[in-house]
Design a protein around this motif. Structure first.
Motif, PDB file in Angstrom:
ATOM      1  N   THR A  34       0.805  -1.224   0.000  1.00 41.09           N
ATOM      2  CA  THR A  34       0.000   0.000   0.000  1.00 41.09           C
ATOM      3  C   THR A  34       0.837   1.272   0.000  1.00 41.09           C
ATOM      4  OG1 THR A  34      -0.195  -0.070   2.422  1.00 41.09           O
ATOM      5  CG2 THR A  34      -1.953  -1.117   1.129  1.00 41.09           C
ATOM      6  N   GLU A  35       2.137   1.160   0.265  1.00 40.47           N
ATOM      7  CA  GLU A  35       3.018   2.321   0.189  1.00 40.47           C
ATOM      8  C   GLU A  35       4.002   2.180  -0.966  1.00 40.47           C
ATOM      9  OE1 GLU A  35       4.819   3.048   3.978  1.00 40.47           O
ATOM     10  OE2 GLU A  35       2.895   3.316   5.004  1.00 40.47           O
TER      11      GLU A  35
ATOM     12  N   ARG B  59      -3.762  -6.709  -0.696  1.00 38.56           N
ATOM     13  CA  ARG B  59      -3.050  -5.545  -0.169  1.00 38.56           C
ATOM     14  C   ARG B  59      -2.181  -5.944   1.017  1.00 38.56           C
ATOM     15  NH1 ARG B  59      -7.633  -4.003  -2.526  1.00 38.56           N
ATOM     16  NH2 ARG B  59      -7.918  -1.872  -3.317  1.00 38.56           N
TER      17      ARG B  59
ATOM     18  N   VAL C  35      -3.129   1.643  -5.514  1.00 37.92           N
ATOM     19  CA  VAL C  35      -3.764   0.322  -5.531  1.00 37.92           C
ATOM     20  C   VAL C  35      -5.211   0.408  -6.004  1.00 37.92           C
ATOM     21  CG1 VAL C  35      -4.267  -1.748  -4.201  1.00 37.92           C
ATOM     22  CG2 VAL C  35      -2.254  -0.378  -3.643  1.00 37.92           C
TER      23      VAL C  35
ATOM     24  N   ASP D 237      -0.380  -3.994   4.110  1.00 35.95           N
ATOM     25  CA  ASP D 237      -0.279  -2.744   4.853  1.00 35.95           C
ATOM     26  C   ASP D 237       0.924  -2.843   5.794  1.00 35.95           C
ATOM     27  OD1 ASP D 237      -0.465  -0.621   6.625  1.00 35.95           O
ATOM     28  OD2 ASP D 237      -2.646  -0.708   6.766  1.00 35.95           O
TER      29      ASP D 237
END
Length: 222
Positions: A165-166, A188, A171, A190
């Protein structure tokens, strides 16, 4: 015979004797709650016994092979953030398959799918009880999604597609683009919560991979 490309880091995950994969944080919490016990933990990739690492100055440095051999997740070209996403995706995939089907699992990282003339290197490759690949995208510019799926499907593999997600890509935007060709959700990772959602399973029955479909996607995805 394939060999593991290992580096000098320790691992963040290990396999418990109850056949689930746990993180270092999971294990620390277990020890705090139940007291120090003989863990009998093992590497989820090669099955060698592991022990608590002497170095705890890095998020992934929790478990080391007890025999002193190098760990199975350290890839020279991979960043720490990508590596952490891969390890936690191994945990999520392993535990889901084990919980639902209760069968022995063979899983590996950075392994080839396909023959010498047409192959992909998968971040995670489960070969038993099902043939499943999991790809964890972080900083890769061009996803080559259709080409990779074509090769995986041709070799009877299905796939989970997970995004950090970074990472480089938005996304939500990538998912919307993919849904132009298949109504599927991507997974995903995180890094703040250390949680992984696998998303939907990409299979030949649900994802068309023809040249015409490929042209519907933006260049950085197709």
């Amino acid at each position: 015979m394939e060999t593991h490309n290992c580096g000098d880091e320790s691992m963040f995950i290990a396999k418990h004797t109850n056949n689930t994969v746990v993180t270092g944080v999971d294990w620390e919490n277990h020890v705090k709650k139940n007291g120090a016990v003989n863990p009998r933990l093992s590497c989820p990739i090669c099955a060698k016994p592991v022990e608590r690492s002497g170095s705890v100055n890095h998020v992934v440095n929790y478990f080391s092979h007890a025999d002193g051999t190098l760990d199975c997740f350290a890839i020279e070209s991979a960043s720490d953030s990508h590596r952490l996403g891969v390890e936690l995706t191994v945990k999520a995939l392993y535990n889901r398959v084990r919980e639902i089907f209760g069968l022995p699992i063979e899983i590996d990282v950075e392994r080839r799918v396909g023959d010498q003339s047409n192959f992909v290197i998968a971040d995670i490759r489960m070969s038993s009880p099902f043939q499943i690949v999991a790809e964890v995208y972080y900083k890769k510019v061009y996803l080559e999604l259709v080409r990779r799926l074509q090769t995986l499907f041709a070799n009877n593999y299905q796939a989970f597609i997970i995004f950090h997600t970074e990472g480089r890509h938005d996304v939500e935007q990538v998912e919307q683009e993919i849904q132009r060709i298949a109504p599927l959700q991507v997974g995903r990772f995180d890094p703040d919560s250390l949680e992984v959602s696998l998303g939907d399973l990409f299979s030949r029955e649900h994802v068309p991979v023809s040249p015409a479909v490929r042209d519907l996607l933006p260049i950085h995805i197709r």
